[in-house]
Design a protein around this motif. Structure first.
Motif, PDB file in Angstrom:
ATOM      1  N   THR A 177       0.836  -1.204   0.000  1.00  0.00           N
ATOM      2  CA  THR A 177       0.000   0.000   0.000  1.00  0.00           C
ATOM      3  C   THR A 177       0.875   1.260   0.000  1.00  0.00           C
ATOM      4  O   THR A 177       0.571   2.260  -0.656  1.00  0.00           O
TER       5      THR A 177
ATOM      6  N   SER B 274       0.884   4.341  -2.664  1.00  0.00           N
ATOM      7  CA  SER B 274       0.764   5.746  -2.246  1.00  0.00           C
ATOM      8  C   SER B 274       1.871   6.600  -2.863  1.00  0.00           C
ATOM      9  O   SER B 274       1.716   7.812  -3.019  1.00  0.00           O
TER      10      SER B 274
ATOM     11  N   GLU C 115      -8.921  -1.069  -2.513  1.00  0.00           N
ATOM     12  CA  GLU C 115     -10.114  -0.266  -2.288  1.00  0.00           C
ATOM     13  C   GLU C 115      -9.801   1.203  -2.110  1.00  0.00           C
ATOM     14  O   GLU C 115      -8.742   1.571  -1.620  1.00  0.00           O
ATOM     15  N   ASN C 116     -10.775   1.996  -2.515  1.00  0.00           N
ATOM     16  CA  ASN C 116     -10.708   3.433  -2.372  1.00  0.00           C
ATOM     17  C   ASN C 116     -10.970   3.795  -0.929  1.00  0.00           C
ATOM     18  O   ASN C 116     -12.059   4.217  -0.558  1.00  0.00           O
ATOM     19  N   LYS C 117      -9.973   3.596  -0.108  1.00  0.00           N
ATOM     20  CA  LYS C 117     -10.205   3.754   1.326  1.00  0.00           C
ATOM     21  C   LYS C 117      -8.950   4.388   1.888  1.00  0.00           C
ATOM     22  O   LYS C 117      -7.883   3.805   1.831  1.00  0.00           O
TER      23      LYS C 117
ATOM     24  N   GLY D 227      -4.600   6.932  -0.660  1.00  0.00           N
ATOM     25  CA  GLY D 227      -5.987   6.940  -1.104  1.00  0.00           C
ATOM     26  C   GLY D 227      -6.501   5.523  -1.343  1.00  0.00           C
ATOM     27  O   GLY D 227      -7.681   5.234  -1.197  1.00  0.00           O
ATOM     28  N   LEU D 228      -5.575   4.651  -1.707  1.00  0.00           N
ATOM     29  CA  LEU D 228      -5.944   3.266  -2.018  1.00  0.00           C
ATOM     30  C   LEU D 228      -5.354   2.325  -0.982  1.00  0.00           C
ATOM     31  O   LEU D 228      -4.205   2.482  -0.572  1.00  0.00           O
ATOM     32  N   THR D 229      -6.132   1.350  -0.562  1.00  0.00           N
ATOM     33  CA  THR D 229      -5.641   0.356   0.378  1.00  0.00           C
ATOM     34  C   THR D 229      -5.640  -1.008  -0.272  1.00  0.00           C
ATOM     35  O   THR D 229      -6.658  -1.454  -0.790  1.00  0.00           O
TER      36      THR D 229
END
Ligand SMILES: [Zn+2]
Length: 366
Positions: free
Chosen positions: A286, A290, A332-334, A349-351
């Motif tokens: 992740t 980023s 995911e957009n998390k 922004g993405l996990t």
């Protein structure tokens, strides 16, 4: 008849959606989504699949403290189907490590520490008599299916007064046994300017994105010439995040100056798995999302790139006939907060999150 299992609707990082049919632990078919048939169907719509993740730098010998952990805890339970222990053991204990690897569900390979005592002490290269060439050669001969290289940790707290001598001895042992070196870098002395020229093609420099004083980047973030030269002669770069060896600032500079992304590995053990900043392979991946690396490149860094270095390209592909070693994961957009080894934070922004691993015909949920 053995059961045919269908992984329905899995997504490749290329964007293609497929079904993967597995029987007897092997991939039987890769079909158009929705058309694979079998006895049991697992619906993985919206879930990514890649060949099983490979972590090139872990510490998988729980008998040693602090740098140790259980094989499957840092392997299949994190979606990592193959781990490479990075020199936890030298000739004295490598047999025990290989034996526990045979009992685990995760595939285990190992770098043999050139110090016979390995990480029984964390100054394992401070006494040159611990570098026993005969014992190392014997261990490599006995465990040649598991040992993929030699490990030398070349930083101040490990070598103490021995300076560059352990690396010179490691280099000789590497030639003698025809095995590449994985060299850990950190605080000096020895100076990084003296270490890098001793590394040859296919050797690995691990912790290449560390933010310590003696690192591979100048104060302005410019890559040192010794790093550029090493890359040009085929020295392999490996992240080895660890407790103290990953800096966002350095990683951002590496990207900005076009230093190619190496293999992404965790340098995981109990402490940095439970308390961070590593936590898991997913968490480390992740961090690279980023930084702006595309998903395909991030996943290649734990699959094809590592498999190619190991000389085992079959570990990095999804092909009918091959053993099914797969990792299932989501992106995911998390937003998630990330911390590097310097305590610096970034928000992703993405996990990316591992959901499970397919290995030995079995699905293991993460
Ligand atoms: Zn390590």
């Amino acid at each position: 008849m053995s059961e045919r299992l269908v992984l329905r609707g899995v997504k490749r990082v290329s964007g293609e959606t497929v079904d993967i049919v597995i029987a007897d632990g092997r991939i039987r078919e890769v079909t158009e989504a929705g058309s694979g048939s079998g006895d049991r169907v697992m619906d993985f719509s919206g879930v990514y699949v890649s060949s099983g993740w490979i972590d090139l730098h872990v510490h998988a010998f729980p008998e040693f403290d602090p740098y140790g952990d259980e094989i499957d805890e840092i392997g299949v339970k994190q979606g990592v189907t193959s781990i490479v222990d990075a020199g936890s053991c030298g000739a004295d204990r490598i047999g025990d490590l290989v034996a526990s690897g045979k009992r685990a569900r995760t595939h285990l390979y190992a770098f043999l520490n050139i110090s016979r005592i390995g990480l029984q002490r964390i100054d394992e290269l401070s006494h040159l008599e611990w570098i026993d060439r005969e014992k190392a050669a014997d261990a490599v001969h006995r465990y040649k299916d598991s040992i993929v290289g030699l490990k030398a940790r070349i930083s101040r707290s490990v070598v103490k007064e021995s300076g560059l001598q352990p690396l010179v001895m490691a280099r000789a042992l590497s030639e003698q046994l025809s095995l590449p070196l994985m060299v850990h870098i950190g605080s000096g002395p020895p100076d990084i300017q003296e270490i890098m020229p001793l590394l040859a093609k296919r050797d690995i420099v691990t912790h290449y994105l560390n933010g310590k004083k003696n690192n591979l980047f100048g104060p302005d973030g410019q890559p040192l010439q010794v790093l550029r030269d090493a890359v040009a002669r085929g020295v392999h770069l490996d992240v080895g995040h660890g407790t103290a060896s990953f800096s966002f600032k350095v990683a951002e500079a590496a990207k900005r100056y076009g230093i190619p992304l190496g293999t992404i590995s965790t340098d995981i053990y109990r402490g940095n798995r439970m308390n961070g900043p590593v936590f898991s392979m997913s968490h480390v991946l992740t961090k690279f999302l980023s930084l702006g690396y595309p998903l395909e490149e991030v996943i290649a860094s734990v699959t094809t790139k590592a498999a190619d270095w190991l000389g085992k390209p079959e570990l990095g592909r999804i092909q009918p006939g091959d053993p099914a070693r797969l990792t299932l994961f989501t992106v995911e957009n998390k937003p998630v907060e990330l911390t590097d080894s310097e305590g610096k934070k970034r928000t992703a922004g993405l996990t990316l999150e591992a959901k499970g691993a397919m290995i030995h015909g079995e699905f293991i949920e993460c």
